[in-house]
Design an enzyme around this catalytic site. Structure first.
Site, PDB file in Angstrom:
ATOM      1  N   PRO A   2       0.859  -1.135  -0.078  1.00  0.00           N
ATOM      2  CA  PRO A   2       0.318  -0.026  -0.120  1.00  0.00           C
ATOM      3  C   PRO A   2       0.862   1.310   0.001  1.00  0.00           C
ATOM      4  CG  PRO A   2      -0.732  -1.531   1.749  1.00  0.00           C
ATOM      5  CD  PRO A   2       0.665  -2.208   1.204  1.00  0.00           C
ATOM      6  N   GLU A   3       0.544   1.900  -0.933  1.00  0.00           N
ATOM      7  CA  GLU A   3       1.220   3.340  -1.108  1.00  0.00           C
ATOM      8  C   GLU A   3       0.437   4.679  -0.358  1.00  0.00           C
ATOM      9  OE1 GLU A   3       3.174   3.788  -4.904  1.00  0.00           O
ATOM     10  OE2 GLU A   3       3.095   1.514  -5.159  1.00  0.00           O
TER      11      GLU A   3
END
Length: 281
Positions: A2-3
Site C-alpha cells: 500500500p502506497e
C-alpha cells in the site's frame, strides 16, 4: 505494498467506521506485529482507550487515542477488516491483531506476510517516532517545496527512481506511483538524479503531486490484495499509464512499454519517451 493513496483511503474508511469507539479488549495472535511495548503492555494499555482521531503521515497510520498514539504500518499486505456485529466476525489464519470495542463491533488487522508493525507511544509522541521523523514532505503543493526538492536531487549520486522510493525526499511514493510520475515527467528511472535539469525537476514535482492526488480520489490502486477498510477495491488501476502494462502501447507515443529492473524493483517505462539524457538535454 500500500502506497500513500491506499493508506489515505484506509484512513478515511477507518474514520468512518471506528472513530469515537472505545476499546474493550485487544488480542494479539502474532506477537512480532507489536514492535513497542511488550505485547502484554500493549493489550493492557489499550483497554478503555477511545479512538479520537486517525491521521496519516507518509505510509504510516496514527490512531490518536485518549492517552496514547498507536502507529501502524501496513508494509506489504497489511489491511484492516471491520465487523459491525459480533455474530458476523470471521477470524482467519491471517488475522493477527483483534480490537474489540465496547459496542460489540471489532476491527481486525490482517496480514498474509506478517510484515506490518504496530507501535504504541505516549499521546502526541507519534510524530517523533524514528520512522516518521525520517520522512520527507507530504506530496502536496503547500508542503512539497520545489527548491528543497531540487537541492536533494542535485546532491544525490543515486538513480532517480531509488531516490524517490526511500521516503526521505518525498513521503508516500512506492513502486506504482513512482513509475507513473516518471512517465508523466518523461524521465528515465535510471537517470542520475543529479543530472536532471531544473525544468525536469519542476515537471517531476508536478507529476508526483498530480498522480498521487488523482489516485487518492480514485481510492487507490488494486493490483492484488488491496482493499480499503470498507472492503472496497481501489479504482486507479483503470488510469495507470505504464505500471503493469508491459508490451502494451505507450499512451503517448505508441511504443511498447518495457519492464526492467531498477534497484531490484520491477520498473515500467516507455523506451522512447523516457530516454536517459545528459544534464544539458
Amino acid at each position: 505494498m500500500p502506497e500513500l493513496p491506499e493508506v489515505e483511503t484506509v484512513k478515511k474508511g477507518l474514520l468512518h467506521l471506528v472513530q469515537h469507539k472505545r476499546i474493550a479488549e485487544v488480542i494479539v495472535r502474532w506477537p512480532k506485529i507489536v514492535e513497542v511495548p511488550t505485547v502484554d503492555e500493549f493489550c493492557q494499555n489499550l483497554i478503555g482507550e477511545q479512538i479520537e482521531n486517525i491521521q496519516r503521515r507518509g505510509k504510516f497510520l496514527l490512531f490518536k487515542l485518549t492517552h496514547f498514539d498507536l502507529i501502524s504500518h501496513l508494509r506489504m499486505e497489511g489491511k484492516y477488516e471491520y465487523f459491525p456485529e459480533e455474530e458476523l466476525v470471521q477470524v482467519d489464519k491471517h488475522t493477527h491483531v483483534i480490537f474489540k470495542f465496547t459496542d460489540g463491533s471489532q476491527l481486525h488487522y490482517n496480514d498474509v506476510r506478517k510484515f506490518g508493525r504496530m507501535i504504541l507511544v505516549e499521546k502526541d509522541q507519534g510524530p517523533l517516532y524514528k520512522g516518521i521523523q525520517k520522512l520527507g514532505p507530504e506530496p502536496t503543493s503547500d508542503e512539497f517545496d520545489l527548491a528543497n526538492f531540487a537541492s536533494n536531487l542535485q546532491k544525490s549520486t543515486s538513480f532517480i527512481k531509488p531516490l524517490l522510493l526511500n521516503q526521505k525526499v518525498v513521503a508516500g511514493l512506492g513502486n506504482i506511483y513512482t513509475d507513473e510520475a516518471l512517465w508523466f515527467a518523461k524521465i528515465h528511472p535510471q537517470q542520475p538524479a543529479s543530472t536532471l535539469t531544473h525544468s525536469q525537476i519542476e515537471d517531476l514535482r508536478e507529476a508526483i503531486i498530480e498522480v498521487l492526488g488523482r489516485a487518492v480520489k480514485a481510492g487507490g490502486t488494486t493490483i492484488r490484495s488491496y482493499k480499503n477498510a470498507l472492503g472496497e477495491a481501489g479504482a486507479f488501476q483503470l488510469d495507470l499509464m505504464v505500471y503493469g502494462k508491459t508490451d502494451e502501447p505507450c499512451p503517448r507515443c505508441g511504443t511498447p512499454i518495457a519492464k526492467i529492473q531498477v534497484g531490484q524493483r520491477g520498473t515500467h517505462l516507455c523506451p522512447y519517451c523516457q530516454k536517459i539524457r545528459g544534464q544539458d538535454s
